[in-house]
Design a protein around this motif. Structure first.
Motif, PDB file in Angstrom:
ATOM      1  N   GLU A 171       0.831  -1.196   0.000  1.00  0.00           N
ATOM      2  CA  GLU A 171       0.000   0.000   0.000  1.00  0.00           C
ATOM      3  C   GLU A 171       0.870   1.253   0.000  1.00  0.00           C
ATOM      4  O   GLU A 171       0.578   2.226  -0.706  1.00  0.00           O
ATOM      5  CB  GLU A 171      -0.920   0.001   1.215  1.00  0.00           C
ATOM      6  N   PHE A 172       1.960   1.228   0.766  1.00  0.00           N
ATOM      7  CA  PHE A 172       2.865   2.380   0.797  1.00  0.00           C
ATOM      8  C   PHE A 172       3.472   2.625  -0.579  1.00  0.00           C
ATOM      9  O   PHE A 172       3.568   3.775  -1.031  1.00  0.00           O
ATOM     10  CB  PHE A 172       3.980   2.158   1.821  1.00  0.00           C
ATOM     11  N   GLU A 173       3.890   1.550  -1.254  1.00  0.00           N
ATOM     12  CA  GLU A 173       4.495   1.703  -2.576  1.00  0.00           C
ATOM     13  C   GLU A 173       3.510   2.298  -3.574  1.00  0.00           C
ATOM     14  O   GLU A 173       3.889   3.102  -4.436  1.00  0.00           O
ATOM     15  CB  GLU A 173       5.010   0.349  -3.078  1.00  0.00           C
ATOM     16  N   LYS A 174       2.251   1.923  -3.483  1.00  0.00           N
ATOM     17  CA  LYS A 174       1.229   2.486  -4.354  1.00  0.00           C
ATOM     18  C   LYS A 174       1.060   3.979  -4.093  1.00  0.00           C
ATOM     19  O   LYS A 174       0.939   4.776  -5.025  1.00  0.00           O
ATOM     20  CB  LYS A 174      -0.107   1.762  -4.143  1.00  0.00           C
ATOM     21  N   GLN A 175       1.050   4.349  -2.810  1.00  0.00           N
ATOM     22  CA  GLN A 175       0.908   5.756  -2.450  1.00  0.00           C
ATOM     23  C   GLN A 175       2.128   6.559  -2.915  1.00  0.00           C
ATOM     24  O   GLN A 175       1.991   7.676  -3.417  1.00  0.00           O
ATOM     25  CB  GLN A 175       0.733   5.892  -0.938  1.00  0.00           C
ATOM     26  N   LEU A 176       3.315   5.965  -2.754  1.00  0.00           N
ATOM     27  CA  LEU A 176       4.539   6.639  -3.169  1.00  0.00           C
ATOM     28  C   LEU A 176       4.540   6.845  -4.678  1.00  0.00           C
ATOM     29  O   LEU A 176       4.931   7.914  -5.173  1.00  0.00           O
ATOM     30  CB  LEU A 176       5.759   5.823  -2.741  1.00  0.00           C
ATOM     31  N   GLU A 177       4.081   5.846  -5.413  1.00  0.00           N
ATOM     32  CA  GLU A 177       4.014   5.954  -6.875  1.00  0.00           C
ATOM     33  C   GLU A 177       3.045   7.060  -7.286  1.00  0.00           C
ATOM     34  O   GLU A 177       3.284   7.778  -8.265  1.00  0.00           O
ATOM     35  CB  GLU A 177       3.577   4.623  -7.470  1.00  0.00           C
ATOM     36  N   ALA A 178       1.956   7.208  -6.529  1.00  0.00           N
ATOM     37  CA  ALA A 178       0.990   8.274  -6.815  1.00  0.00           C
ATOM     38  C   ALA A 178       1.624   9.648  -6.626  1.00  0.00           C
ATOM     39  O   ALA A 178       1.353  10.585  -7.396  1.00  0.00           O
ATOM     40  CB  ALA A 178      -0.240   8.120  -5.926  1.00  0.00           C
ATOM     41  N   LEU A 179       2.467   9.780  -5.601  1.00  0.00           N
ATOM     42  CA  LEU A 179       3.169  11.049  -5.371  1.00  0.00           C
ATOM     43  C   LEU A 179       4.158  11.327  -6.501  1.00  0.00           C
ATOM     44  O   LEU A 179       4.270  12.463  -6.969  1.00  0.00           O
ATOM     45  CB  LEU A 179       3.907  11.014  -4.031  1.00  0.00           C
ATOM     46  N   PHE A 180       4.888  10.301  -6.915  1.00  0.00           N
ATOM     47  CA  PHE A 180       5.817  10.471  -8.041  1.00  0.00           C
ATOM     48  C   PHE A 180       5.074  10.963  -9.282  1.00  0.00           C
ATOM     49  O   PHE A 180       5.523  11.870  -9.981  1.00  0.00           O
ATOM     50  CB  PHE A 180       6.518   9.149  -8.358  1.00  0.00           C
ATOM     51  N   VAL A 225       9.847  18.357   1.828  1.00  0.00           N
ATOM     52  CA  VAL A 225      10.192  17.563   3.010  1.00  0.00           C
ATOM     53  C   VAL A 225      11.571  16.970   2.774  1.00  0.00           C
ATOM     54  O   VAL A 225      12.056  16.942   1.643  1.00  0.00           O
ATOM     55  CB  VAL A 225       9.171  16.437   3.292  1.00  0.00           C
ATOM     56  N   SER A 226      12.207  16.478   3.808  1.00  0.00           N
ATOM     57  CA  SER A 226      13.533  15.886   3.667  1.00  0.00           C
ATOM     58  C   SER A 226      13.418  14.424   3.241  1.00  0.00           C
ATOM     59  O   SER A 226      12.405  13.763   3.513  1.00  0.00           O
ATOM     60  CB  SER A 226      14.289  15.971   4.996  1.00  0.00           C
ATOM     61  N   PRO A 227      14.442  13.892   2.573  1.00  0.00           N
ATOM     62  CA  PRO A 227      14.429  12.466   2.211  1.00  0.00           C
ATOM     63  C   PRO A 227      14.275  11.557   3.433  1.00  0.00           C
ATOM     64  O   PRO A 227      13.646  10.508   3.348  1.00  0.00           O
ATOM     65  CB  PRO A 227      15.791  12.265   1.535  1.00  0.00           C
ATOM     66  N   SER A 228      14.852  11.983   4.570  1.00  0.00           N
ATOM     67  CA  SER A 228      14.729  11.167   5.782  1.00  0.00           C
ATOM     68  C   SER A 228      13.282  11.094   6.255  1.00  0.00           C
ATOM     69  O   SER A 228      12.848  10.077   6.819  1.00  0.00           O
ATOM     70  CB  SER A 228      15.615  11.733   6.899  1.00  0.00           C
ATOM     71  N   THR A 229      12.508  12.178   6.007  1.00  0.00           N
ATOM     72  CA  THR A 229      11.086  12.159   6.373  1.00  0.00           C
ATOM     73  C   THR A 229      10.343  11.106   5.551  1.00  0.00           C
ATOM     74  O   THR A 229       9.504  10.366   6.070  1.00  0.00           O
ATOM     75  CB  THR A 229      10.454  13.537   6.139  1.00  0.00           C
ATOM     76  N   ILE A 230      10.665  11.023   4.263  1.00  0.00           N
ATOM     77  CA  ILE A 230      10.024  10.027   3.404  1.00  0.00           C
ATOM     78  C   ILE A 230      10.394   8.621   3.856  1.00  0.00           C
ATOM     79  O   ILE A 230       9.553   7.717   3.851  1.00  0.00           O
ATOM     80  CB  ILE A 230      10.415  10.259   1.933  1.00  0.00           C
ATOM     81  N   ARG A 231      11.652   8.442   4.277  1.00  0.00           N
ATOM     82  CA  ARG A 231      12.048   7.124   4.790  1.00  0.00           C
ATOM     83  C   ARG A 231      11.297   6.788   6.062  1.00  0.00           C
ATOM     84  O   ARG A 231      10.962   5.617   6.319  1.00  0.00           O
ATOM     85  CB  ARG A 231      13.568   7.104   5.027  1.00  0.00           C
ATOM     86  N   THR A 232      10.997   7.804   6.866  1.00  0.00           N
ATOM     87  CA  THR A 232      10.200   7.581   8.080  1.00  0.00           C
ATOM     88  C   THR A 232       8.796   7.127   7.718  1.00  0.00           C
ATOM     89  O   THR A 232       8.232   6.230   8.345  1.00  0.00           O
ATOM     90  CB  THR A 232      10.134   8.871   8.917  1.00  0.00           C
ATOM     91  N   TRP A 233       8.232   7.735   6.668  1.00  0.00           N
ATOM     92  CA  TRP A 233       6.907   7.317   6.205  1.00  0.00           C
ATOM     93  C   TRP A 233       6.930   5.852   5.784  1.00  0.00           C
ATOM     94  O   TRP A 233       5.991   5.108   6.048  1.00  0.00           O
ATOM     95  CB  TRP A 233       6.461   8.174   5.029  1.00  0.00           C
ATOM     96  N   ARG A 234       8.017   5.459   5.116  1.00  0.00           N
ATOM     97  CA  ARG A 234       8.132   4.063   4.676  1.00  0.00           C
ATOM     98  C   ARG A 234       8.135   3.121   5.876  1.00  0.00           C
ATOM     99  O   ARG A 234       7.506   2.066   5.864  1.00  0.00           O
ATOM    100  CB  ARG A 234       9.401   3.869   3.848  1.00  0.00           C
ATOM    101  N   GLY A 235       8.855   3.527   6.933  1.00  0.00           N
ATOM    102  CA  GLY A 235       8.903   2.700   8.136  1.00  0.00           C
ATOM    103  C   GLY A 235       7.551   2.592   8.811  1.00  0.00           C
ATOM    104  O   GLY A 235       7.207   1.546   9.380  1.00  0.00           O
ATOM    105  N   ARG A 236       6.778   3.670   8.741  1.00  0.00           N
ATOM    106  CA  ARG A 236       5.439   3.661   9.338  1.00  0.00           C
ATOM    107  C   ARG A 236       4.395   3.060   8.401  1.00  0.00           C
ATOM    108  O   ARG A 236       3.255   2.846   8.796  1.00  0.00           O
ATOM    109  CB  ARG A 236       5.022   5.083   9.692  1.00  0.00           C
ATOM    110  N   LYS A 238       2.923   4.522   5.979  1.00  0.00           N
ATOM    111  CA  LYS A 238       1.828   5.466   5.808  1.00  0.00           C
ATOM    112  C   LYS A 238       2.369   6.821   5.388  1.00  0.00           C
ATOM    113  O   LYS A 238       3.330   7.317   5.967  1.00  0.00           O
ATOM    114  CB  LYS A 238       1.021   5.609   7.106  1.00  0.00           C
ATOM    115  N   ILE A 239       1.739   7.407   4.376  1.00  0.00           N
ATOM    116  CA  ILE A 239       2.087   8.752   3.925  1.00  0.00           C
ATOM    117  C   ILE A 239       0.986   9.706   4.394  1.00  0.00           C
ATOM    118  O   ILE A 239      -0.191   9.448   4.153  1.00  0.00           O
ATOM    119  CB  ILE A 239       2.221   8.802   2.395  1.00  0.00           C
ATOM    120  N   PRO A 240       1.329  10.819   5.062  1.00  0.00           N
ATOM    121  CA  PRO A 240       0.298  11.732   5.586  1.00  0.00           C
ATOM    122  C   PRO A 240      -0.470  12.441   4.481  1.00  0.00           C
ATOM    123  O   PRO A 240       0.031  12.626   3.367  1.00  0.00           O
ATOM    124  CB  PRO A 240       1.103  12.723   6.434  1.00  0.00           C
TER     125      PRO A 240
END
Length: 203
Positions: free
Chosen positions: A3-12, A29-40, A42-44
């Motif tokens: 689900e995260f990968e689908k959301q990330l692809e939508a942002l791209f 946002v910083s790249p580290s913030t995006i990596r945090t989203w991946r760990g969670r 969930k993308i806000p």
């Protein structure tokens, strides 16, 4: 993680980027913030709102000044209603004036942005969708409006019926329609805030 990968692809896709560092610059946002989203996993919603803003705007013209529209972090409920205690403007979101004029056809001084809460307007408006509300509308006609009803802020579809009756409808068939009299509009208990002219939401 699928689900995260689908959301990330939508942002791209929305930001026309292909790499994390490009995406991070686009949505500020910083790249580290995006990596945090991946760990969670969930993308806000704020990231999708920023991406939608980028997607809807016409190509940047450095000689073309942006117009800031107020965004209120209060929700117009698309469900049973929500008590609104404050409607303080929290920040501004910018749009290209040409897009507002030619694509939406609104006066920037008369519109604002807010979120939809609930599922009663699904599938037209999903929970968390951003809507643009035009306070300057000439006459009442069938359409989607933000209204205050007994201190609840609602987003509903209004349909004009004979005899001055207005049917208040939800696009989700699970919610029953109800009726109000046109004479009671903009009184103490019922007030039309504005007409919804645009929405931005995650697919």
């Amino acid at each position: 993680m699928e689900e995260f990968e689908k959301q990330l692809e939508a942002l791209f896709e929305a930001t026309k980027t292909i790499k994390i560092n490009e995406l991070s610059k686009a949505i500020d946002v910083s790249p580290s913030t995006i990596r945090t989203w991946r760990g969670r996993n969930k993308i806000p919603e704020s990231a999708f709102r920023k991406a939608e803003q980028i997607r809807q705007n016409v190509p940047e013209n450095k000689t073309d000044k942006r117009i800031n529209l107020p965004f209120y972090e209060v929700s117009a409920s698309a469900g049973d209603g929500r008590l609104v205690e404050a409607e303080e403007q929290t920040h501004l979101i910018s749009f290209a004036p040409e897009w507002l004029d030619k694509e939406i056809g609104v006066n920037p001084k008369e519109v604002f942005l807010m979120l939809v809460e609930g599922d009663s307007m699904y599938p037209t408006l999903k929970n968390g969708a951003m809507i643009m509300v035009n306070k300057d509308f000439s006459g009442l006609s069938d359409g989607i409006y933000v209204m205050r009803h007994e201190h609840n802020l609602l987003v509903k579809r209004l349909q004009l019926l004979p005899g001055g009756i207005i049917k208040v409808k939800s696009d989700n068939d699970m919610y029953e329609p109800w009726e109000i009299n046109k004479e009671n509009l903009n009184g103490t208990d019922i007030e039309l805030i504005g007409r919804v002219v645009w929405s931005g939401q995650r697919m």
